[in-house]
Design a protein around this motif. Structure first.
Motif, PDB file in Angstrom:
ATOM      1  N   UNK A 145      -5.462  -1.344  -6.602  1.00 32.23           N
ATOM      2  CA  UNK A 145      -5.207  -0.812  -7.954  1.00 32.23           C
ATOM      3  C   UNK A 145      -4.765  -1.926  -8.893  1.00 32.23           C
ATOM      4  N   UNK A 146      -3.932  -2.846  -8.386  1.00 35.39           N
ATOM      5  CA  UNK A 146      -3.456  -3.948  -9.232  1.00 35.39           C
ATOM      6  C   UNK A 146      -4.640  -4.800  -9.690  1.00 35.39           C
ATOM      7  N   UNK A 147      -5.593  -5.009  -8.792  1.00 36.67           N
ATOM      8  CA  UNK A 147      -6.768  -5.816  -9.120  1.00 36.67           C
ATOM      9  C   UNK A 147      -7.621  -5.120 -10.182  1.00 36.67           C
ATOM     10  N   UNK A 148      -7.743  -3.817 -10.078  1.00 40.13           N
ATOM     11  CA  UNK A 148      -8.604  -3.067 -11.002  1.00 40.13           C
ATOM     12  C   UNK A 148      -7.965  -2.871 -12.372  1.00 40.13           C
ATOM     13  N   UNK A 149      -6.622  -2.724 -12.394  1.00 44.79           N
ATOM     14  CA  UNK A 149      -5.959  -2.419 -13.667  1.00 44.79           C
ATOM     15  C   UNK A 149      -5.384  -3.678 -14.311  1.00 44.79           C
ATOM     16  N   UNK A 150      -5.221  -4.723 -13.516  1.00 43.42           N
ATOM     17  CA  UNK A 150      -4.620  -5.949 -14.039  1.00 43.42           C
ATOM     18  C   UNK A 150      -3.120  -5.828 -14.211  1.00 43.42           C
ATOM     19  N   UNK A 151      -2.518  -4.796 -13.638  1.00 44.27           N
ATOM     20  CA  UNK A 151      -1.054  -4.700 -13.740  1.00 44.27           C
ATOM     21  C   UNK A 151      -0.467  -4.093 -12.473  1.00 44.27           C
ATOM     22  N   UNK A 152       0.857  -4.205 -12.366  1.00 45.71           N
ATOM     23  CA  UNK A 152       1.553  -3.638 -11.204  1.00 45.71           C
ATOM     24  C   UNK A 152       1.406  -2.118 -11.200  1.00 45.71           C
ATOM     25  N   UNK A 153       1.557  -1.534 -10.054  1.00 49.34           N
ATOM     26  CA  UNK A 153       1.404  -0.080  -9.960  1.00 49.34           C
ATOM     27  C   UNK A 153       2.704   0.500  -9.431  1.00 49.34           C
ATOM     28  N   UNK A 154       3.143   1.588 -10.041  1.00 49.64           N
ATOM     29  CA  UNK A 154       4.365   2.252  -9.598  1.00 49.64           C
ATOM     30  C   UNK A 154       3.990   3.156  -8.418  1.00 49.64           C
ATOM     31  N   UNK A 155       4.281   2.679  -7.210  1.00 51.62           N
ATOM     32  CA  UNK A 155       3.820   3.403  -6.013  1.00 51.62           C
ATOM     33  C   UNK A 155       4.557   4.729  -5.825  1.00 51.62           C
TER      34      UNK A 155
ATOM     35  N   UNK B  12      -2.550  -0.754  -3.206  1.00 53.83           N
ATOM     36  CA  UNK B  12      -1.941  -0.759  -4.543  1.00 53.83           C
ATOM     37  C   UNK B  12      -1.742  -2.169  -5.097  1.00 53.83           C
ATOM     38  N   UNK B  13      -0.911  -2.966  -4.434  1.00 57.91           N
ATOM     39  CA  UNK B  13      -0.542  -4.271  -4.985  1.00 57.91           C
ATOM     40  C   UNK B  13      -1.389  -5.387  -4.371  1.00 57.91           C
TER      41      UNK B  13
ATOM     42  N   UNK C 101       0.844  -1.209   0.000  1.00 56.39           N
ATOM     43  CA  UNK C 101       0.000   0.000   0.000  1.00 56.39           C
ATOM     44  C   UNK C 101       0.870   1.246   0.000  1.00 56.39           C
ATOM     45  N   UNK C 102       0.329   2.288  -0.553  1.00 53.94           N
ATOM     46  CA  UNK C 102       0.958   3.599  -0.385  1.00 53.94           C
ATOM     47  C   UNK C 102       0.337   4.174   0.882  1.00 53.94           C
ATOM     48  N   UNK C 103       1.173   4.387   1.898  1.00 54.31           N
ATOM     49  CA  UNK C 103       0.667   4.881   3.184  1.00 54.31           C
ATOM     50  C   UNK C 103       1.509   6.079   3.582  1.00 54.31           C
ATOM     51  N   UNK C 104       0.874   7.204   3.718  1.00 57.05           N
ATOM     52  CA  UNK C 104       1.655   8.382   4.117  1.00 57.05           C
ATOM     53  C   UNK C 104       0.795   9.384   4.880  1.00 57.05           C
ATOM     54  N   UNK C 105       1.500  10.262   5.592  1.00 62.64           N
ATOM     55  CA  UNK C 105       0.829  11.384   6.249  1.00 62.64           C
ATOM     56  C   UNK C 105       1.567  12.651   5.885  1.00 62.64           C
ATOM     57  N   UNK C 106       0.823  13.722   5.722  1.00 60.37           N
ATOM     58  CA  UNK C 106       1.450  15.008   5.439  1.00 60.37           C
ATOM     59  C   UNK C 106       0.881  16.072   6.379  1.00 60.37           C
ATOM     60  N   UNK C 107       1.682  17.092   6.607  1.00 57.31           N
ATOM     61  CA  UNK C 107       1.274  18.178   7.501  1.00 57.31           C
ATOM     62  C   UNK C 107       0.827  19.366   6.650  1.00 57.31           C
ATOM     63  N   UNK C 108      -0.326  19.913   6.996  1.00 54.46           N
ATOM     64  CA  UNK C 108      -0.819  21.088   6.275  1.00 54.46           C
ATOM     65  C   UNK C 108      -1.120  22.193   7.286  1.00 54.46           C
ATOM     66  N   UNK C 109      -0.592  23.372   7.029  1.00 53.59           N
ATOM     67  CA  UNK C 109      -0.926  24.542   7.848  1.00 53.59           C
ATOM     68  C   UNK C 109      -1.933  25.344   7.048  1.00 53.59           C
ATOM     69  N   UNK C 110      -3.205  25.207   7.369  1.00 55.39           N
ATOM     70  CA  UNK C 110      -4.187  25.846   6.490  1.00 55.39           C
ATOM     71  C   UNK C 110      -4.384  27.333   6.804  1.00 55.39           C
ATOM     72  N   UNK C 111      -3.860  28.235   5.981  1.00 51.58           N
ATOM     73  CA  UNK C 111      -4.114  29.647   6.236  1.00 51.58           C
ATOM     74  C   UNK C 111      -5.491  30.005   5.692  1.00 51.58           C
ATOM     75  N   UNK C 112      -6.485  29.323   6.245  1.00 60.69           N
ATOM     76  CA  UNK C 112      -7.849  29.426   5.714  1.00 60.69           C
ATOM     77  C   UNK C 112      -8.774  29.865   6.824  1.00 60.69           C
TER      78      UNK C 112
END
Ligand code: BTN
Length: 253
Positions: free
Chosen positions: A160-170, A142-143, A62-73
């Protein structure tokens, strides 16, 4: 004068294993102060989902990540950053893999009605300051295929691999999602909320769907009717009422 914010993904910390990338970032003052920082993990031993659920991590798949956002909103615009993340993932899957994802409120990404990506957005309010830090966690299957997951998840998720039938470049996928996120964030800060909602609505799959939610007088059911400008769910309840649902704690029937 405030420094301009760095792009989302300016620094990527890549871990082989951690408990949860969201937990790791939420617990680090240093990470939280770094808008655009990304932490990825090949495996999470205690991955977390929304509303206290567990996120099942399949090492290296799987692609697993976290990112930090400072929302000036303005405060009322902060919740749309959650929709923004789902939209950024959906657009990347369309552009890179020619897929046609759907968005399920608040922020699941579906393929053929099955979940391919989950998003966990957490908010850290800073001491005495009305200046929140958002930690946006993204998990994309992903895989492998649904059969690699616990039996109770197999009917509701896909990869994604199941849906596309191919490997995925993570790695390519990560770069694409970060770029789309940064692009939407930059536009949102400049006032692109209507365009963002339009992009989200055009991929949404909610009108008329039955939902159940907790209300003061007990559980209520109704039908989803759309989202508000703030990104909240509008539900037409049985009995003709209108309910604006803000918490994300909702059951799709
Ligand atoms: C959900 O669908 O309930 C949200 C799932 C979010 C999973 C991601 S994987 C990276 C980040 N770290 C976590 O512990 N959770 C999020």
């Amino acid at each position: 004068m405030e420094q301009p914010l760095k792009p989302i993904g300016h620094t990527i910390i890549r871990l082989d294993e951690t408990t949860s990338t969201n937990t790791l970032v939420m617990e680090s003052e240093e990470y939280l102060e770094n808008h655009g920082l990304v932490v990825t993990a090949r495996h999470q031993t205690a991955g977390r989902g929304r509303i206290g659920r567990k996120w099942h991590s399949l090492p290296g798949s799987q692609l697993q990540f976290s990112t930090v956002i400072h929302p000036p909103l303005p405060r009322e615009q902060v919740p749309v950053t959650s929709l923004m993340t789902g939209l950024a993932v959906a657009e990347t899957l369309e552009a890179q893999l020619a897929l046609q994802p759907k968005l399920k409120w608040p922020n699941d990404v579906l393929l053929g009605g099955r979940k391919v990506c989950g998003i966990l957005m957490e908010l850290k309010m800073r001491h005495r300051k009305d200046d929140p830090r958002l930690v946006v966690g993204v998990g994309i299957n992903c895989l492998g295929g649904p059969g690699d997951y616990p039996v109770e998840l197999r009917d509701t998720l896909t990869t994604l691999a199941h849906e596309t039938g191919s490997e995925v470049d993570m790695e390519r996928l990560l770069q694409g999602v970060l770029k789309a996120l940064d692009s939407w964030f930059t536009r949102l800060v400049k006032g692109a909320r209507p365009a963002l909602l339009e992009g989200w609505n055009s991929r949404a799959d909610l009108a008329g769907k039955k939902v159940r939610f907790r209300a003061a007088g007990g559980p209520k059911t109704g039908r989803a009717a759309g989202i508000t400008e703030e990104g909240f769910l509008v539900v037409e309840t049985e009995g003709g009422g209108r309910h604006i649902h803000t918490s994300g704690e909702i059951e799709w029937l």
